[in-house]
Motif scaffolding. Structure first.
Motif, PDB file in Angstrom:
ATOM      1  N   ALA A  65      -7.645  -7.689   6.946  1.00 60.43           N
ATOM      2  CA  ALA A  65      -6.394  -8.268   6.438  1.00 60.43           C
ATOM      3  C   ALA A  65      -6.244  -8.030   4.945  1.00 60.43           C
ATOM      4  CB  ALA A  65      -6.359  -9.767   6.744  1.00 60.43           C
ATOM      5  N   VAL A  66      -7.297  -8.272   4.201  1.00 61.06           N
ATOM      6  CA  VAL A  66      -7.232  -8.072   2.750  1.00 61.06           C
ATOM      7  C   VAL A  66      -7.024  -6.600   2.424  1.00 61.06           C
ATOM      8  CG1 VAL A  66      -8.546  -8.226   0.603  1.00 61.06           C
ATOM      9  CG2 VAL A  66      -8.585 -10.127   2.223  1.00 61.06           C
ATOM     10  N   LEU A  67      -7.731  -5.713   3.121  1.00 65.86           N
ATOM     11  CA  LEU A  67      -7.608  -4.283   2.868  1.00 65.86           C
ATOM     12  C   LEU A  67      -6.183  -3.792   3.141  1.00 65.86           C
ATOM     13  CD1 LEU A  67      -8.969  -1.595   2.154  1.00 65.86           C
ATOM     14  CD2 LEU A  67      -9.555  -1.347   4.574  1.00 65.86           C
ATOM     15  N   ILE A  68      -5.631  -4.178   4.291  1.00 65.20           N
ATOM     16  CA  ILE A  68      -4.268  -3.737   4.644  1.00 65.20           C
ATOM     17  C   ILE A  68      -3.243  -4.315   3.681  1.00 65.20           C
ATOM     18  CG2 ILE A  68      -2.464  -3.902   6.412  1.00 65.20           C
ATOM     19  CD1 ILE A  68      -4.724  -3.835   8.499  1.00 65.20           C
ATOM     20  N   PHE A  69      -3.403  -5.588   3.333  1.00 63.67           N
ATOM     21  CA  PHE A  69      -2.416  -6.206   2.452  1.00 63.67           C
ATOM     22  C   PHE A  69      -2.500  -5.650   1.035  1.00 63.67           C
ATOM     23  CE2 PHE A  69      -0.626  -9.587  -0.197  1.00 63.67           C
ATOM     24  CZ  PHE A  69       0.583  -9.766   0.447  1.00 63.67           C
ATOM     25  N   ILE A  70      -3.697  -5.319   0.564  1.00 63.58           N
ATOM     26  CA  ILE A  70      -3.826  -4.701  -0.764  1.00 63.58           C
ATOM     27  C   ILE A  70      -3.096  -3.361  -0.780  1.00 63.58           C
ATOM     28  CG2 ILE A  70      -5.466  -3.572  -2.314  1.00 63.58           C
ATOM     29  CD1 ILE A  70      -7.409  -5.839  -1.767  1.00 63.58           C
ATOM     30  N   ILE A  71      -3.270  -2.572   0.288  1.00 63.79           N
ATOM     31  CA  ILE A  71      -2.556  -1.290   0.380  1.00 63.79           C
ATOM     32  C   ILE A  71      -1.043  -1.522   0.363  1.00 63.79           C
ATOM     33  CG2 ILE A  71      -2.111   0.716   1.849  1.00 63.79           C
ATOM     34  CD1 ILE A  71      -4.993   0.465   2.840  1.00 63.79           C
ATOM     35  N   PHE A  72      -0.594  -2.493   1.169  1.00 62.60           N
ATOM     36  CA  PHE A  72       0.837  -2.813   1.238  1.00 62.60           C
ATOM     37  C   PHE A  72       1.365  -3.259  -0.123  1.00 62.60           C
ATOM     38  CE2 PHE A  72       4.202  -5.970   1.824  1.00 62.60           C
ATOM     39  CZ  PHE A  72       5.125  -5.255   2.563  1.00 62.60           C
ATOM     40  N   HIS A  73       0.648  -4.158  -0.777  1.00 63.49           N
ATOM     41  CA  HIS A  73       1.098  -4.713  -2.053  1.00 63.49           C
ATOM     42  C   HIS A  73       1.051  -3.653  -3.160  1.00 63.49           C
ATOM     43  CE1 HIS A  73       2.097  -7.825  -4.900  1.00 63.49           C
ATOM     44  NE2 HIS A  73       1.030  -7.558  -5.616  1.00 63.49           N
ATOM     45  N   PHE A  74       0.016  -2.812  -3.144  1.00 61.01           N
ATOM     46  CA  PHE A  74      -0.096  -1.766  -4.159  1.00 61.01           C
ATOM     47  C   PHE A  74       1.052  -0.760  -4.039  1.00 61.01           C
ATOM     48  CE2 PHE A  74      -1.511   2.531  -5.278  1.00 61.01           C
ATOM     49  CZ  PHE A  74      -1.819   2.349  -6.619  1.00 61.01           C
ATOM     50  N   ILE A  75       1.323  -0.310  -2.824  1.00 64.22           N
ATOM     51  CA  ILE A  75       2.412   0.656  -2.623  1.00 64.22           C
ATOM     52  C   ILE A  75       3.756   0.026  -2.986  1.00 64.22           C
ATOM     53  CG2 ILE A  75       3.620   2.077  -0.922  1.00 64.22           C
ATOM     54  CD1 ILE A  75       0.995   2.347   0.569  1.00 64.22           C
ATOM     55  N   ASN A  76       3.929  -1.241  -2.633  1.00 64.36           N
ATOM     56  CA  ASN A  76       5.172  -1.935  -2.942  1.00 64.36           C
ATOM     57  C   ASN A  76       5.375  -2.060  -4.451  1.00 64.36           C
ATOM     58  OD1 ASN A  76       7.553  -3.453  -2.243  1.00 64.36           O
ATOM     59  ND2 ASN A  76       6.444  -5.298  -2.809  1.00 64.36           N
ATOM     60  N   THR A  77       4.301  -2.439  -5.155  1.00 66.08           N
ATOM     61  CA  THR A  77       4.390  -2.560  -6.615  1.00 66.08           C
ATOM     62  C   THR A  77       4.642  -1.208  -7.264  1.00 66.08           C
ATOM     63  OG1 THR A  77       2.858  -4.440  -6.550  1.00 66.08           O
ATOM     64  CG2 THR A  77       3.198  -3.374  -8.678  1.00 66.08           C
ATOM     65  N   PHE A  78       3.940  -0.175  -6.793  1.00 65.70           N
ATOM     66  CA  PHE A  78       4.120   1.170  -7.323  1.00 65.70           C
ATOM     67  C   PHE A  78       5.548   1.668  -7.095  1.00 65.70           C
ATOM     68  CE2 PHE A  78       4.131   5.763  -6.454  1.00 65.70           C
ATOM     69  CZ  PHE A  78       3.695   6.244  -7.683  1.00 65.70           C
ATOM     70  N   GLY A  79       6.061   1.468  -5.878  1.00 67.65           N
ATOM     71  CA  GLY A  79       7.421   1.905  -5.570  1.00 67.65           C
ATOM     72  C   GLY A  79       8.460   1.196  -6.411  1.00 67.65           C
ATOM     73  N   ARG A  80       8.280  -0.097  -6.635  1.00 66.93           N
ATOM     74  CA  ARG A  80       9.227  -0.861  -7.452  1.00 66.93           C
ATOM     75  C   ARG A  80       9.218  -0.389  -8.904  1.00 66.93           C
ATOM     76  NH1 ARG A  80      11.336  -5.662  -5.973  1.00 66.93           N
ATOM     77  NH2 ARG A  80      11.060  -6.438  -8.104  1.00 66.93           N
ATOM     78  N   LYS A  81       8.018  -0.121  -9.415  1.00 67.10           N
ATOM     79  CA  LYS A  81       7.920   0.326 -10.804  1.00 67.10           C
ATOM     80  C   LYS A  81       8.595   1.681 -10.992  1.00 67.10           C
ATOM     81  CE  LYS A  81       5.478  -2.983 -12.683  1.00 67.10           C
ATOM     82  NZ  LYS A  81       5.991  -3.792 -13.828  1.00 67.10           N
ATOM     83  N   VAL A  82       8.316   2.601 -10.095  1.00 65.80           N
ATOM     84  CA  VAL A  82       8.903   3.940 -10.209  1.00 65.80           C
ATOM     85  C   VAL A  82      10.418   3.877 -10.028  1.00 65.80           C
ATOM     86  CG1 VAL A  82       8.941   6.260  -9.229  1.00 65.80           C
ATOM     87  CG2 VAL A  82       6.773   5.031  -9.430  1.00 65.80           C
ATOM     88  N   ALA A  83      10.883   3.078  -9.077  1.00 60.98           N
ATOM     89  CA  ALA A  83      12.323   2.950  -8.852  1.00 60.98           C
ATOM     90  C   ALA A  83      13.013   2.275 -10.031  1.00 60.98           C
ATOM     91  CB  ALA A  83      12.582   2.160  -7.568  1.00 60.98           C
ATOM     92  N   GLN A  84      12.353   1.305 -10.632  1.00 62.57           N
ATOM     93  CA  GLN A  84      12.929   0.632 -11.792  1.00 62.57           C
ATOM     94  C   GLN A  84      13.102   1.589 -12.961  1.00 62.57           C
ATOM     95  OE1 GLN A  84      11.219  -3.262 -12.798  1.00 62.57           O
ATOM     96  NE2 GLN A  84      11.319  -2.693 -14.953  1.00 62.57           N
ATOM     97  N   GLU A  85      12.164   2.524 -13.109  1.00 58.63           N
ATOM     98  CA  GLU A  85      12.270   3.524 -14.175  1.00 58.63           C
ATOM     99  C   GLU A  85      13.150   4.704 -13.784  1.00 58.63           C
ATOM    100  OE1 GLU A  85      11.028   3.065 -17.103  1.00 58.63           O
ATOM    101  OE2 GLU A  85      10.081   1.149 -16.550  1.00 58.63           O
ATOM    102  N   ASN A  86      13.848   4.581 -12.653  1.00 61.19           N
ATOM    103  CA  ASN A  86      14.786   5.603 -12.173  1.00 61.19           C
ATOM    104  C   ASN A  86      14.078   6.880 -11.728  1.00 61.19           C
ATOM    105  OD1 ASN A  86      17.531   5.993 -11.582  1.00 61.19           O
ATOM    106  ND2 ASN A  86      17.807   7.286 -13.377  1.00 61.19           N
ATOM    107  N   GLY A  87      12.797   6.745 -11.315  1.00 59.84           N
ATOM    108  CA  GLY A  87      12.067   7.898 -10.814  1.00 59.84           C
ATOM    109  C   GLY A  87      12.419   8.227  -9.377  1.00 59.84           C
ATOM    110  N   ILE A  88      12.664   7.207  -8.578  1.00 59.49           N
ATOM    111  CA  ILE A  88      13.080   7.369  -7.183  1.00 59.49           C
ATOM    112  C   ILE A  88      14.202   6.378  -6.909  1.00 59.49           C
ATOM    113  CG2 ILE A  88      10.832   8.189  -6.358  1.00 59.49           C
ATOM    114  CD1 ILE A  88      10.215   5.381  -5.393  1.00 59.49           C
ATOM    115  N   PRO A  89      14.989   6.568  -5.840  1.00 58.50           N
ATOM    116  CA  PRO A  89      16.053   5.613  -5.521  1.00 58.50           C
ATOM    117  C   PRO A  89      15.489   4.217  -5.252  1.00 58.50           C
ATOM    118  CG  PRO A  89      16.355   7.653  -4.289  1.00 58.50           C
ATOM    119  CD  PRO A  89      15.005   7.740  -4.933  1.00 58.50           C
ATOM    120  N   PRO A  90      16.198   3.153  -5.631  1.00 59.19           N
ATOM    121  CA  PRO A  90      15.716   1.793  -5.390  1.00 59.19           C
ATOM    122  C   PRO A  90      15.441   1.504  -3.916  1.00 59.19           C
ATOM    123  CG  PRO A  90      17.540   1.768  -6.936  1.00 59.19           C
ATOM    124  CD  PRO A  90      17.440   3.163  -6.426  1.00 59.19           C
TER     125      PRO A  90
END
Length: 495
Positions: free
Chosen positions: A401-426
């Motif tokens: 559970a911790v391993l899967i959720f860390i992957i989920f949370h990391f990808i989510n945080t990474f995607g939000r950061k890149v999208a916020q900087e206009n690197g990818i669509p929101p």
């Protein structure tokens, strides 16, 4: 509802409730730690602290709820498989898909509830949370500034060496950096021997009176090439008043930004705000383009040229001008290019910040739907995974559970950061984690419902920890036995 569905739902709810309460309490403690500087030693009323935590707690739910569903699903279905309850169900002609049917309906309802919570409760709680912090700062304005460190409030960084007075309103050794609105870096640096903080009830402005100090202010020249000289102005003052906007509070981004209104809006309000921001952004782009095109003009006129003259290249055009006019053309072109480049850079930064603000609102809009979908996603990962690994309890399920959720949370945080900087669509930034883990959920569900399983033995993960625990327990028992023997020998010698 049949007896089997009630039994599975009851087992899941008991585990889910326990896990949710524990995780919620852990994240609340994390919130207390983040805001300990605002709560500790401020002589706040007990109810104010309670309201502070109550208004802060709803934003934790989107983080705790998917993790609780994932862990509870693995533990519940892992326990069923480990205790051969699934084997009994299959012998009675009940498949895993049928066993999950009642619980799947419950998770769908829980997902709708999560969306409703994210769309209504969280925005209202965020609004009350920000206003409560503002009210605390207005009652005790010194709370906005901690001793010995820089505190970010609005577009300023403030540091004081010492605070005195009943509410800490008298400051000593004040250093203040005011950020530039035209670009990066500081525009003004202010130092004062002392200062006084003042606030008025119902006002969003915190008044700071600085006494006996001086300030440096950067000067932005009209000509771009003069910027390399770094010109500035210096002035002394006996008293200088600064108004600080309390709507922008010091807040680390790791705990979520509260300086923007996007977290306080529901779906309909976000759609309206995004539409207004995009229209304003397009108008700014058009206005900037027109200003640039109108600014590039040459006022010099060439000598009269016959209509039959033809120009093959630039040199032929320049040949129609005198040497003095050529020099003026080159100088005018150079100044025009420098001025245009300077204007482009300033407008580029301004448009970039506005685009980031639009992206933040888009991310806030998509996040409300991602919360609901993540509940379904975590269930269809956890339930089949528990049936496959056949491990219940708090051992291997927690690891997965911790391993899967860390992957989920990391990808989510990474995607939000890149999208916020206009690197990818929101849209992609918000749904990236769900897109990555959705194939895993489909694969696990297919394997579990078709009794395929996985060709991996997970005992190698648990056995090393079990050996260490058994070794530690055996060593402890040996030490206790030796101590008992020594005690018996000492008693015999005394006798």
């Amino acid at each position: 509802m049949k007896i089997l569905d009630r039994y599975i739902l009851k087992s899941f709810l008991i585990t889910f409730t326990s896990v949710f309460v524990i995780l919620f309490f852990i994240f609340i403690l994390q919130g207390i730690w983040l805001f300990i500087s605002e709560l500790a030693g401020k002589n706040l009323d007990y109810m104010v602290v309670v309201k502070f935590l109550v208004f802060y707690s709803p934003k934790i739910v989107p983080l705790v709820l998917p993790l609780s569903i994932l862990l509870a699903s693995i533990m519940t279905f892992g326990s069923f498989a480990e205790n051969y309850e699934f084997a009994a169900m299959k012998s009675a002609g009940i498949s895993l898909g049928r066993a999950m049917k009642g619980l799947t309906i419950f998770i769908f309802l829980l997902s709708f509830a999560a969306f409703f919570f994210a769309n209504t409760v969280i925005p209202k709680a965020e609004y009350k949370f920000i206003n409560l912090r503002k009210d605390i700062l207005q009652t005790k304005p010194a709370m906005a500034i901690a001793e010995g460190q820089f505190n970010t409030i609005g577009n300023s960084n403030i540091k004081v060496d010492k605070k005195t007075g009943e509410n800490g309103e008298f400051l000593e050794g004040v250093t203040m950096h005011v950020k530039s609105n035209q670009g990066f870096g500081n525009k003004t640096v202010i130092k004062a021997k002392s200062g006084v903080l003042k606030s008025e009830e119902g006002s969003n402005i915190l008044k700071l009176d600085l006494i006996d100090g001086y300030y440096y202010e950067d000067i932005y020249p009209k000509k771009f090439e003069e910027q390399n000289k770094v010109p500035f102005a210096k002035a002394n003052f006996k008293k200088y008043r600064i108004n600080i906007d309390l709507t922008n509070l010091n807040k680390s981004e790791t705990a979520g930004e509260i300086v923007n209104t996007n977290t306080m809006l529901n779906v309909s309000e976000l759609n309206f705000t995004i539409d207004s921001l995009q229209k304003s952004y397009k108008k700014d782009v058009v206005s900037f383009t027109e200003n640039i095109s109108q600014g590039i003009e040459f006022t010099l006129k060439p000598k009269p040229i016959t209509s039959s003259a033809k120009f093959k290249n630039t040199d032929d055009i320049l040949a129609s001008f005198s040497a003095e006019d050529k020099s003026k053309i080159f100088e005018s072109a150079l100044n025009s290019l420098s001025s245009t480049d300077f204007s482009i850079q300033n407008n580029k930064n301004d448009l970039y910040e506005k685009k980031k603000n639009i992206n933040k609102h888009w991310l806030a809009l998509h996040e409300k739907f991602v919360v609901a979908f993540s509940c379904l996603l975590m269930f269809f990962i956890g339930a089949p995974l528990g049936a496959i690994i056949r491990k219940g309890g708090l051992g291997l399920p927690i690891v997965f559970a911790v391993l899967i959720f860390i992957i989920f949370h990391f990808i989510n945080t990474f995607g939000r950061k890149v999208a916020q900087e206009n690197g990818i669509p929101p849209f992609l930034g918000s749904w990236l984690s769900s897109m990555v883990l959705a194939p895993l959920a489909i694969s696990l569900t297919y394997r579990a419902t078709n009794d395929i399983g996985v060709m991996v033995n997970f005992d190698w993960i648990v056995e090393p920890f079990q050996k260490l625990i058994n070794k530690a327990l055996s060593n402890t028992e040996k030490i206790d036995l030796e101590e008992d023997r020594d005690t018996i020998k000492d008693n015999d010698n005394d006798n």
